[in-house]
Design an enzyme around this catalytic site. Structure first.
Site, mmCIF file in Angstrom:
data_model
loop_
_atom_site.group_PDB
_atom_site.id
_atom_site.type_symbol
_atom_site.label_atom_id
_atom_site.label_comp_id
_atom_site.label_asym_id
_atom_site.label_seq_id
_atom_site.Cartn_x
_atom_site.Cartn_y
_atom_site.Cartn_z
ATOM 1 N N TYR A 61 -18.841 12.026 -40.134
ATOM 2 C CA TYR A 61 -17.970 11.037 -40.540
ATOM 3 C C TYR A 61 -17.453 10.860 -41.678
ATOM 4 O O TYR A 61 -17.974 11.088 -42.573
ATOM 5 C CB TYR A 61 -18.589 9.405 -40.035
ATOM 6 C CG TYR A 61 -19.697 9.155 -40.918
ATOM 7 C CD1 TYR A 61 -19.114 8.229 -42.061
ATOM 8 C CD2 TYR A 61 -20.940 9.499 -40.762
ATOM 9 C CE1 TYR A 61 -20.459 7.885 -43.008
ATOM 10 C CE2 TYR A 61 -22.027 8.951 -41.659
ATOM 11 C CZ TYR A 61 -21.600 8.311 -42.594
ATOM 12 O OH TYR A 61 -22.583 7.627 -43.662
ATOM 13 N N CYS A 62 -16.047 10.109 -41.736
ATOM 14 C CA CYS A 62 -15.637 9.765 -43.200
ATOM 15 C C CYS A 62 -14.638 8.658 -42.930
ATOM 16 O O CYS A 62 -14.890 7.767 -41.874
ATOM 17 C CB CYS A 62 -14.963 11.036 -43.788
ATOM 18 S SG CYS A 62 -13.464 11.563 -42.594
ATOM 19 N N THR A 63 -14.051 8.281 -44.013
ATOM 20 C CA THR A 63 -13.203 6.945 -43.815
ATOM 21 C C THR A 63 -12.352 6.861 -42.743
ATOM 22 O O THR A 63 -12.305 5.937 -41.921
ATOM 23 C CB THR A 63 -12.569 6.633 -45.248
ATOM 24 O OG1 THR A 63 -13.269 6.759 -46.264
ATOM 25 C CG2 THR A 63 -11.964 5.378 -45.189
#
Length: 318
Positions: free
Chosen positions: A160-162
């Site tokens: 996951y990331c922004t």
């Protein structure tokens, strides 16, 4: 324009813009997310410039098969991601071990993790995405790589990331290295907070604009700005601590070190700001190029701005 940032403006105008954009069938499928700004325009100046890619890695990304969807991680909806997290938290013991069947991978920077992350995700040991090296460890740094020595065929890797872009890029690298079960959060953290709320999320979300961090409630359009300025983090959390004195912060405030040649982005409590002149450590306070202490939500300007002010003041004194 990236899918992670758009110009700021009044809420009703933002909604109108999104509606106009999606009327064009070419953009009808685009995921557009809106978040509040409680300190005026998040992007006070509109700046347009060409960039060959939104993210960079050591060695470049032109050689990666990014247009081949089969080489990317499988996108999960926020509700599917939430279900997967239950499995991670069941396995989570504070450290990744060889018997782990599911790993939660934060593909951001360490300072982003410091203000908020999913429960069970280890802190990334990088301050710039281009230095990310998960799954590429040499023998000397194998202990610091959560993907080292795992079963590439049977271990689920949740990335996951922004907003999801960094995961799309890095999953292609992991796929080339033989990792089979790759999953990513569709639309990133911001989409999850809008859809599911802060379930299994701890703290706030770091954003790359003047706001620096946003609480989960800011992604709900019906929330008024004054309702979410307060920090949403448990007092028992082991993160969100002042970089200088290590005390738990009552309010999240990232700042760049006033030493221009250091420029470290760090969390700092109000009590440590003035004594260290806005610097990250005592050593930096004696640097030759020192910017002034910033107040509130201000951001540093270019160095020549402060240099010119110093030169004008010196002329007035002489």
């Amino acid at each position: 324009m990236s899918r992670e940032s758009m110009p700021s403006g009044p809420y009703k105008d933002a909604v109108s813009y999104v509606s106009w954009l999606k009327d064009d069938e070419r953009f009808s499928h685009i995921l557009v997310q809106i978040s509040h700004s409680f300190s005026g325009h998040a992007f006070p100046r509109l700046k347009l410039r060409y960039k060959p890619s939104l993210v960079q890695l050591e060695g470049g990304i032109s050689h990666l098969p990014l247009l081949d969807l089969s080489m990317r991680a499988k996108p999960l909806t926020p509700s599917q991601w939430r279900s997967k997290l239950e499995k991670v938290n069941k396995d989570y013991q504070g450290n990744v071990n060889l018997n782990t069947t599911c790993i939660l991978l934060d593909v951001r920077n360490g300072y982003e993790w410091d203000v908020g992350h999913f429960h069970g995700a280890e802190r990334p040991d990088v301050d710039c995405f281009r230095s990310t090296s998960y799954g590429q460890s040499e023998s000397e740094d194998i202990d610091s790589d959560p993907l080292a020595r795992i079963d590439k065929e049977n271990t689920d890797i949740l990335m996951y990331c922004t907003g999801g872009i960094r995961c799309d890029v890095y999953s292609a690298i992991l796929r080339q290295r033989g990792f089979k079960n790759l999953y990513t959060l569709k639309g990133g953290i911001s989409h999850y907070l809008w859809s599911e709320g802060p379930v299994d999320w701890v703290g706030n979300l770091f954003v790359f604009d003047a706001r620096l961090s946003l609480p989960p409630s800011s992604y709900k359009a019906e929330v008024e700005p004054e309702e979410f300025i307060k920090l949403e983090v448990s007092e028992s959390s082991s993160f969100a601590k002042c970089h200088v004195c290590s005390t738990q912060l009552s309010a999240l405030r990232h700042r760049n070190c006033a030493n221009l040649d250091c420029n470290l982005l760090f969390l700092c409590c109000a009590g440590c700001t003035s004594p260290l002149k806005g610097c990250c450590c005592l050593e930096c306070t004696s640097a030759p190029r020192l910017r002034p202490v910033l107040i509130g939500q201000q951001r540093y300007k270019k160095w020549h701005h402060y240099r010119d002010i110093e030169m004008q003041n010196s002329r007035l004194l002489t």
